[in-house]
Design an enzyme around this catalytic site. Structure first.
Site, mmCIF file in Angstrom:
data_model
loop_
_atom_site.group_PDB
_atom_site.id
_atom_site.type_symbol
_atom_site.label_atom_id
_atom_site.label_comp_id
_atom_site.label_asym_id
_atom_site.label_seq_id
_atom_site.Cartn_x
_atom_site.Cartn_y
_atom_site.Cartn_z
ATOM 1 N N GLU A 1 -10.233 1.717 2.358
ATOM 2 C CA GLU A 1 -9.242 1.288 1.372
ATOM 3 C C GLU A 1 -9.926 0.454 0.301
ATOM 4 O OE1 GLU A 1 -6.154 -0.739 3.567
ATOM 5 O OE2 GLU A 1 -6.333 0.681 5.238
ATOM 6 N N GLU B 1 1.650 -2.085 -1.419
ATOM 7 C CA GLU B 1 2.070 -2.591 -0.115
ATOM 8 C C GLU B 1 2.321 -4.085 -0.234
ATOM 9 O OE1 GLU B 1 0.217 -3.238 4.402
ATOM 10 O OE2 GLU B 1 -0.728 -1.826 3.008
#
Length: 442
Positions: free
Chosen positions: A226, A357
């Site tokens: 990520e 997120e």
């Protein structure tokens, strides 16, 4: 306004007028800190912080240590003993860059990256810049075990078989676009709008990033790389200043936290339940760029109905040696995750996700007001809502192709949402985000 520094990483440096450093806080007002605990923390830091060849103080007071590249934290990983740092640059994926006219038409500018330079100094050749971790940093985490890790989620998202592998337990909420299952994914790219979302309480965060995944959440064998930017308050580095950080994160069945105390050692096999560290706080990511200080901040940031800034990130697998590389901008190499760290990703990725997120801790008994993206819903559009543009994946020929067949997901569209589209300038793109708590989101 605190001074700015033009450095490199995954980064740059931005501080807002209302922010303040809390590095001098007396932590005993939050918890008792005994001598044994402090000794254990210091022992861990002595292992994590490598002896520098040279040190630089950044404008925000961070100490950037110039560490010999062979002494960098990555090589503490037990699977990387004897690892030879890749010297020959990988072939970057063949890409189509936006023309100058297209950039001007889009009214978008690239955000700068925070380079490892201060007062005219920079790390010498043969070294890599590493932000020095401090006792204060660790004390701001929940525990030494949690220091530097992304917060864990305990309950997997109930989802269709073809839905993305996100985890929504423990208050994690998303607004993402994702690819369908594929056997031909060798990387991903996107240009990400950067903002300064507001965070309601300590230990919540708001991030925008790319996920490159292989494996399954249903078992204990998930690999994930990520990279993107993240707004935090104090959980990671001990700041309460406005600071949007570029981050890297690797979650893999072979993640390893370097520590001098065996009780805190970690070799993860838990599909997001424990493994995964930010930046260089766990060993594994091999840094090759001597001017990029991983974990610094991005500057300038976008303004509502004002100038828009974004960063471009690409992650791809080197077709010759199998390492997973990260690039920043159009042609700046940052470093790589060695192939030895992975099981599923040792071959290829099976899914890519792009998006936002947040953590909703419901600290006040209501939904958090922590913002995602710009803090505005997707339908507000350019200059108001945050975006990802030019979504691409890397195919087996090491070529970038537009990610045309994407799906979108948001668990609670009254709090955060996402809307995708495409055009000739931005290719596949989407707007996303939201304010969190509002009359329809409680």
């Amino acid at each position: 306004m605190l001074p700015r520094l033009l450095l490199l990483h995954l980064l740059a440096v931005f501080y807002c007028n209302s922010g303040r450093s809390v590095l001098g806080l007396n932590y005993t007002k939050y918890r008792e800190v005994g001598e044994l605990r402090l000794a254990r923390i210091q022992k861990h830091l002595d292992t994590l912080n490598k002896p520098p060849v040279f040190s630089i103080e950044s404008p925000d007071g961070d100490i950037i240590d110039c560490v010999h590249k062979r002494k960098q934290p990555a090589l503490d990983h037990p699977l990387l003993k004897g690892h030879k740092i890749q010297r020959v640059p990988p072939e970057m994926p063949k890409m189509r860059s936006m023309t100058k006219e297209e950039q001007e038409d889009a009214n978008v500018k690239s955000a700068n990256t925070s380079k490892s330079e201060g007062k005219g100094q920079r790390c010498p050749k043969g070294t890599v810049p590493v932000r020095r971790s401090t006792v204060h940093d660790v004390l701001r985490a929940n525990s030494l075990y949690d220091f530097g890790k992304k917060q864990r989620s305990n309950v997997p998202l109930a989802r269709r078989a073809d839905a993305p592998d996100v985890v929504s337990g423990n208050g994690h909420e998303h607004a993402i676009a994702y690819t369908g299952a594929s056997s031909e994914i060798y990387g991903a790219k996107a240009t990400i709008n950067v903002w300064d979302p507001q965070i309601e309480v300590i230990n919540e965060f708001s991030l925008s990033q790319i996920w490159v995944l292989s494996g399954s959440f249903d078992g204990s064998d998930l690999n994930s790389i990520e990279a993107g930017w993240q707004k935090m308050t104090t959980h990671l580095y001990g700041y309460e200043i406005s600071k949007a950080l570029i981050l890297i994160l690797v979650r893999s069945v072979r993640s390893f936290m370097v520590t001098a105390d065996p009780v805190y050692s970690l070799t993860g096999r838990d599909a997001y339940q424990a493994t995964g560290c930010y930046n260089l706080l766990c060993s594994g990511f091999v840094q090759t760029n001597s001017r990029i200080a991983i974990g610094a901040a991005i500057s300038p940031l976008s303004a509502f109905e004002g100038s828009q800034f974004d960063v471009t990130i690409v992650i791809w697998k080197d077709p010759k040696l199998g390492n997973w590389w990260m690039g920043f901008g159009e042609n700046t190499l940052v470093g790589y995750w060695p192939a030895e760290l992975f099981t599923h990703l040792a071959d290829r990725a099976t899914m890519v996700e792009w998006g936002g997120e947040v953590v909703n801790s419901r600290a006040s008994g209501e939904h958090t007001s922590t913002q995602m993206g710009s803090g505005h819903f997707a339908e507000d559009g350019f200059g108001k809502a945050s975006y990802f543009r030019n979504l691409e994946i890397v195919d087996s020929d090491n070529s970038l192709i537009s990610a045309r067949d994407i799906s979108t997901l948001a668990e609670n569209t009254n709090c955060y949402n996402i809307k995708s589209s495409s055009n000739t300038q931005w290719g596949t793109y989407f707007y996303y985000g939201g304010p969190g708590r509002n009359p329809q989101c409680q």
